[in-house]
Design a protein around this motif. Structure first.
Motif, PDB file in Angstrom:
ATOM      1  N   ALA A 196      15.104  38.424  82.288  1.00 56.85           N
ATOM      2  CA  ALA A 196      14.968  37.069  82.076  1.00 56.85           C
ATOM      3  C   ALA A 196      13.758  36.771  81.236  1.00 56.85           C
ATOM      4  N   ASP A 197      12.927  37.387  81.417  1.00 53.67           N
ATOM      5  CA  ASP A 197      11.862  36.941  80.562  1.00 53.67           C
ATOM      6  C   ASP A 197      11.733  37.120  79.108  1.00 53.67           C
ATOM      7  N   ALA A 198      12.439  38.222  79.054  1.00 64.87           N
ATOM      8  CA  ALA A 198      13.043  38.423  77.358  1.00 64.87           C
ATOM      9  C   ALA A 198      13.813  37.466  76.797  1.00 64.87           C
ATOM     10  N   VAL A 199      15.035  37.129  77.784  1.00 63.46           N
ATOM     11  CA  VAL A 199      15.946  35.924  77.160  1.00 63.46           C
ATOM     12  C   VAL A 199      14.936  35.000  76.848  1.00 63.46           C
ATOM     13  N   ALA A 200      14.034  34.527  77.630  1.00 60.54           N
ATOM     14  CA  ALA A 200      13.293  33.351  77.616  1.00 60.54           C
ATOM     15  C   ALA A 200      12.508  33.219  76.126  1.00 60.54           C
ATOM     16  N   ARG A 201      11.903  34.451  75.839  1.00 60.56           N
ATOM     17  CA  ARG A 201      11.244  34.898  74.463  1.00 60.56           C
ATOM     18  C   ARG A 201      12.044  34.419  73.500  1.00 60.56           C
ATOM     19  N   MET A 202      13.266  35.011  73.310  1.00 58.55           N
ATOM     20  CA  MET A 202      14.439  34.922  72.389  1.00 58.55           C
ATOM     21  C   MET A 202      14.823  33.439  72.101  1.00 58.55           C
ATOM     22  N   ARG A 203      14.985  32.977  73.425  1.00 56.94           N
ATOM     23  CA  ARG A 203      15.229  31.432  73.222  1.00 56.94           C
ATOM     24  C   ARG A 203      14.431  30.708  72.446  1.00 56.94           C
ATOM     25  N   THR A 204      13.193  30.895  72.705  1.00 57.35           N
ATOM     26  CA  THR A 204      11.815  30.187  72.159  1.00 57.35           C
ATOM     27  C   THR A 204      11.839  30.487  70.614  1.00 57.35           C
ATOM     28  N   LEU A 205      12.186  31.956  70.157  1.00 62.46           N
ATOM     29  CA  LEU A 205      12.355  32.195  68.944  1.00 62.46           C
ATOM     30  C   LEU A 205      13.498  31.464  68.225  1.00 62.46           C
ATOM     31  N   LEU A 206      14.680  31.134  68.967  1.00 62.99           N
ATOM     32  CA  LEU A 206      15.976  30.663  68.503  1.00 62.99           C
ATOM     33  C   LEU A 206      15.736  29.326  68.037  1.00 62.99           C
ATOM     34  N   GLU A 207      14.690  28.513  68.920  1.00 61.24           N
ATOM     35  CA  GLU A 207      14.186  27.326  68.648  1.00 61.24           C
ATOM     36  C   GLU A 207      13.595  26.987  67.324  1.00 61.24           C
ATOM     37  N   SER A 208      13.357  27.907  66.493  1.00 59.36           N
ATOM     38  CA  SER A 208      12.617  27.794  65.308  1.00 59.36           C
ATOM     39  C   SER A 208      13.741  27.671  64.259  1.00 59.36           C
ATOM     40  N   VAL A 209      14.873  27.807  64.707  1.00 57.39           N
ATOM     41  CA  VAL A 209      15.918  27.570  63.745  1.00 57.39           C
ATOM     42  C   VAL A 209      16.611  26.225  63.888  1.00 57.39           C
ATOM     43  N   PRO A 210      16.152  25.289  62.817  1.00 57.20           N
ATOM     44  CA  PRO A 210      16.882  23.930  63.161  1.00 57.20           C
ATOM     45  C   PRO A 210      18.095  23.768  63.459  1.00 57.20           C
ATOM     46  N   ALA A 211      19.159  24.460  62.900  1.00 52.16           N
ATOM     47  CA  ALA A 211      20.682  24.462  63.282  1.00 52.16           C
ATOM     48  C   ALA A 211      20.989  24.774  64.636  1.00 52.16           C
ATOM     49  N   LEU A 212      20.010  25.567  65.546  1.00 52.89           N
ATOM     50  CA  LEU A 212      20.208  25.632  66.883  1.00 52.89           C
ATOM     51  C   LEU A 212      19.536  25.323  67.861  1.00 52.89           C
ATOM     52  N   ARG A 213      18.338  24.689  67.429  1.00 53.42           N
ATOM     53  CA  ARG A 213      17.381  23.800  68.331  1.00 53.42           C
ATOM     54  C   ARG A 213      17.932  23.054  69.392  1.00 53.42           C
ATOM     55  N   GLU A 214      18.919  22.416  69.253  1.00 53.62           N
ATOM     56  CA  GLU A 214      19.518  21.511  70.191  1.00 53.62           C
ATOM     57  C   GLU A 214      20.383  22.240  71.250  1.00 53.62           C
ATOM     58  N   LYS A 215      20.799  23.637  70.552  1.00 50.50           N
ATOM     59  CA  LYS A 215      21.908  24.167  71.415  1.00 50.50           C
ATOM     60  C   LYS A 215      21.657  25.324  72.290  1.00 50.50           C
ATOM     61  N   VAL A 216      20.148  25.643  72.034  1.00 54.50           N
ATOM     62  CA  VAL A 216      19.616  26.849  72.502  1.00 54.50           C
ATOM     63  C   VAL A 216      19.535  27.027  74.245  1.00 54.50           C
TER      64      VAL A 216
END
Length: 92
Positions: free
Chosen positions: A11-31
């Motif tokens: 779960a902690d690794a998933v949370a880190r990847m979600r944070t990185l995905l938020e750096s992509v504007p097209a995904l930010r609202e969907k993460v």
């Protein structure tokens, strides 16, 4: 419910990847709503977003990614992204 350990990701690794995905504007609202096996491309990850994500991962890890890291399959889903990069040591 999956019983195969190969399907499990920390779960902690998933949370880190979600944070990185938020750096992509097209995904930010969907993460927050992404399931582990949802297609990142279907949710808006395009070529520009992939470059933004690669930059965020390299910054997070403090290194350049290898050619093997850049395989399309590694960026298919949150699960594949987490399996590939979630367990790596981060920059200190």
């Amino acid at each position: 419910m999956h019983s195969n350990d190969d399907d499990l990701v920390p779960a902690d690794a998933v949370a880190r990847m979600r944070t990185l995905l938020e750096s992509v504007p097209a995904l930010r609202e969907k993460v927050a709503d992404l399931a582990l096996d949802d297609s990142l491309r279907a949710h808006g990850l395009d070529s520009l977003g992939l470059i933004q994500l690669l930059d965020a991962i390299e910054e997070h890890l403090g290194c350049e990614l290898s050619d093997d890291d850049l395989a399309d399959d590694n960026f298919a889903t949150l699960r594949s992204l987490t399996r590939t990069f979630g367990g790596r040591a981060t920059r200190t």
